[in-house]
Write a protein that holds these residues in place. Structure first.
Motif, PDB file in Angstrom:
ATOM      1  N   LEU A  72     -24.615 -20.950   1.053  1.00 17.26           N
ATOM      2  CA  LEU A  72     -25.446 -22.166   0.557  1.00 17.26           C
ATOM      3  C   LEU A  72     -25.864 -21.915  -0.962  1.00 17.26           C
ATOM      4  N   VAL A  73     -26.382 -20.971  -1.172  1.00 17.65           N
ATOM      5  CA  VAL A  73     -26.875 -20.752  -2.534  1.00 17.65           C
ATOM      6  C   VAL A  73     -25.653 -20.874  -3.415  1.00 17.65           C
ATOM      7  N   ALA A  74     -24.699 -20.096  -3.134  1.00 17.50           N
ATOM      8  CA  ALA A  74     -23.515 -20.133  -3.976  1.00 17.50           C
ATOM      9  C   ALA A  74     -23.025 -21.393  -3.978  1.00 17.50           C
ATOM     10  N   ILE A  75     -22.893 -22.406  -3.237  1.00 20.78           N
ATOM     11  CA  ILE A  75     -22.308 -23.657  -3.483  1.00 20.78           C
ATOM     12  C   ILE A  75     -23.447 -24.482  -4.017  1.00 20.78           C
ATOM     13  N   LEU A  76     -24.608 -24.264  -3.673  1.00 22.86           N
ATOM     14  CA  LEU A  76     -25.712 -25.154  -4.756  1.00 22.86           C
ATOM     15  C   LEU A  76     -25.724 -24.627  -6.042  1.00 22.86           C
ATOM     16  N   PHE A  77     -25.363 -23.478  -6.332  1.00 22.17           N
ATOM     17  CA  PHE A  77     -25.400 -22.877  -7.904  1.00 22.17           C
ATOM     18  C   PHE A  77     -24.299 -23.654  -8.638  1.00 22.17           C
ATOM     19  N   LEU A  78     -22.867 -23.751  -7.919  1.00 26.41           N
ATOM     20  CA  LEU A  78     -21.837 -24.255  -8.190  1.00 26.41           C
ATOM     21  C   LEU A  78     -21.941 -25.667  -8.530  1.00 26.41           C
ATOM     22  N   ILE A  79     -22.555 -26.357  -7.748  1.00 30.46           N
ATOM     23  CA  ILE A  79     -22.814 -28.080  -7.836  1.00 30.46           C
ATOM     24  C   ILE A  79     -23.642 -28.218  -8.878  1.00 30.46           C
ATOM     25  N   PHE A  80     -24.670 -27.421  -9.128  1.00 31.09           N
ATOM     26  CA  PHE A  80     -25.530 -27.894 -10.081  1.00 31.09           C
ATOM     27  C   PHE A  80     -25.083 -27.227 -11.400  1.00 31.09           C
ATOM     28  N   ASP A  81     -24.464 -26.245 -11.677  1.00 31.09           N
ATOM     29  CA  ASP A  81     -23.719 -25.704 -12.854  1.00 31.09           C
ATOM     30  C   ASP A  81     -22.782 -26.758 -13.199  1.00 31.09           C
ATOM     31  N   LEU A  82     -21.848 -27.028 -12.445  1.00 33.81           N
ATOM     32  CA  LEU A  82     -20.769 -27.986 -13.070  1.00 33.81           C
ATOM     33  C   LEU A  82     -21.491 -29.427 -13.430  1.00 33.81           C
ATOM     34  N   GLU A  83     -22.654 -29.837 -12.483  1.00 33.10           N
ATOM     35  CA  GLU A  83     -23.143 -31.171 -13.376  1.00 33.10           C
ATOM     36  C   GLU A  83     -23.994 -30.941 -14.626  1.00 33.10           C
ATOM     37  N   VAL A  84     -24.715 -29.865 -14.676  1.00 36.98           N
ATOM     38  CA  VAL A  84     -25.175 -29.382 -15.988  1.00 36.98           C
ATOM     39  C   VAL A  84     -24.126 -29.293 -17.107  1.00 36.98           C
ATOM     40  N   SER A  85     -23.036 -28.602 -16.789  1.00 33.84           N
ATOM     41  CA  SER A  85     -21.957 -28.597 -17.605  1.00 33.84           C
ATOM     42  C   SER A  85     -21.466 -30.140 -18.383  1.00 33.84           C
ATOM     43  N   PHE A  86     -21.697 -30.887 -17.613  1.00 33.11           N
ATOM     44  CA  PHE A  86     -21.541 -32.463 -18.281  1.00 33.11           C
ATOM     45  C   PHE A  86     -22.406 -32.684 -19.128  1.00 33.11           C
ATOM     46  N   LEU A  87     -23.595 -32.070 -19.352  1.00 30.70           N
ATOM     47  CA  LEU A  87     -24.520 -32.320 -20.302  1.00 30.70           C
ATOM     48  C   LEU A  87     -23.999 -32.116 -21.694  1.00 30.70           C
ATOM     49  N   ILE A 112     -32.842 -36.309  -7.872  1.00 29.29           N
ATOM     50  CA  ILE A 112     -32.942 -36.774  -6.527  1.00 29.29           C
ATOM     51  C   ILE A 112     -32.434 -35.840  -5.487  1.00 29.29           C
ATOM     52  N   GLY A 113     -30.906 -35.240  -5.939  1.00 30.56           N
ATOM     53  CA  GLY A 113     -30.274 -34.453  -5.063  1.00 30.56           C
ATOM     54  C   GLY A 113     -30.903 -32.945  -5.083  1.00 30.56           C
ATOM     55  N   PHE A 114     -31.657 -32.644  -6.150  1.00 30.02           N
ATOM     56  CA  PHE A 114     -32.456 -31.309  -6.003  1.00 30.02           C
ATOM     57  C   PHE A 114     -33.652 -31.472  -5.418  1.00 30.02           C
ATOM     58  N   LEU A 115     -34.377 -32.553  -5.554  1.00 26.92           N
ATOM     59  CA  LEU A 115     -35.563 -32.893  -4.915  1.00 26.92           C
ATOM     60  C   LEU A 115     -35.318 -32.848  -3.280  1.00 26.92           C
ATOM     61  N   TYR A 116     -34.143 -33.284  -2.700  1.00 26.39           N
ATOM     62  CA  TYR A 116     -33.825 -33.422  -1.461  1.00 26.39           C
ATOM     63  C   TYR A 116     -33.492 -32.070  -0.891  1.00 26.39           C
ATOM     64  N   GLU A 117     -32.782 -31.239  -1.537  1.00 29.47           N
ATOM     65  CA  GLU A 117     -32.482 -29.857  -1.465  1.00 29.47           C
ATOM     66  C   GLU A 117     -33.856 -28.998  -1.159  1.00 29.47           C
ATOM     67  N   TRP A 118     -34.777 -29.324  -2.161  1.00 32.69           N
ATOM     68  CA  TRP A 118     -36.046 -28.621  -2.012  1.00 32.69           C
ATOM     69  C   TRP A 118     -36.714 -28.780  -0.742  1.00 32.69           C
TER      70      TRP A 118
END
Length: 118
Positions: free
Chosen positions: A62-77, A104-110
């Motif tokens: 779960l932590v690995a998948i969450l890291f990949l998701i947020f890392d890819l999304e931040v790479s769009f910045l 919103i996705g980050f807060l939901y996961e938190w």
């Protein structure tokens, strides 16, 4: 046209030649003795004590998948921040919407407890 790329071709040939020479010299002058320490499996500084096919806790995945998701999304910045001066207001509002959805996705996961390790 060859004249324009001759410097690049020369650079590539020289780097290939230098890499080949260094590889051959390191093979010739290195010690080739394989002892038990060199061929043993390395796992965190101590010998492995269990089967490699054991199940892992789902939190690792779960932590690995969450890291990949947020890392890819931040790479769009990064591309957006490079060309922000050339964008109009619509480009700014689109990235604000993207960041809002990301937040919103980050807060939901938190709040769901996906980031708690227990």
């Amino acid at each position: 046209m060859f004249k324009e790329y001759s410097i690049l071709l020369t650079f590539i040939c020289l780097t290939f030649l230098l890499a080949t020479i260094v590889f051959i010299l390191s093979y010739i002058f290195s010690v080739q003795k394989a002892d038990a320490e060199k061929i043993s499996a390395y796992e965190c500084g101590f010998n492995p004590f269990d089967d490699a096919r054991t199940t892992f806790d789902i939190r690792f995945y779960l932590v690995a998948i969450l890291f990949l998701i947020f890392d890819l999304e931040v790479s769009f910045l990064y591309p957006w921040s490079v060309c922000i001066g050339y964008l109009n207001n619509q480009g700014f509002y689109v990235i604000c919407t993207f960041l809002f959805i990301l937040t919103i996705g980050f807060l939901y996961e938190w709040f769901k407890g996906a980031l708690d390790w227990e």
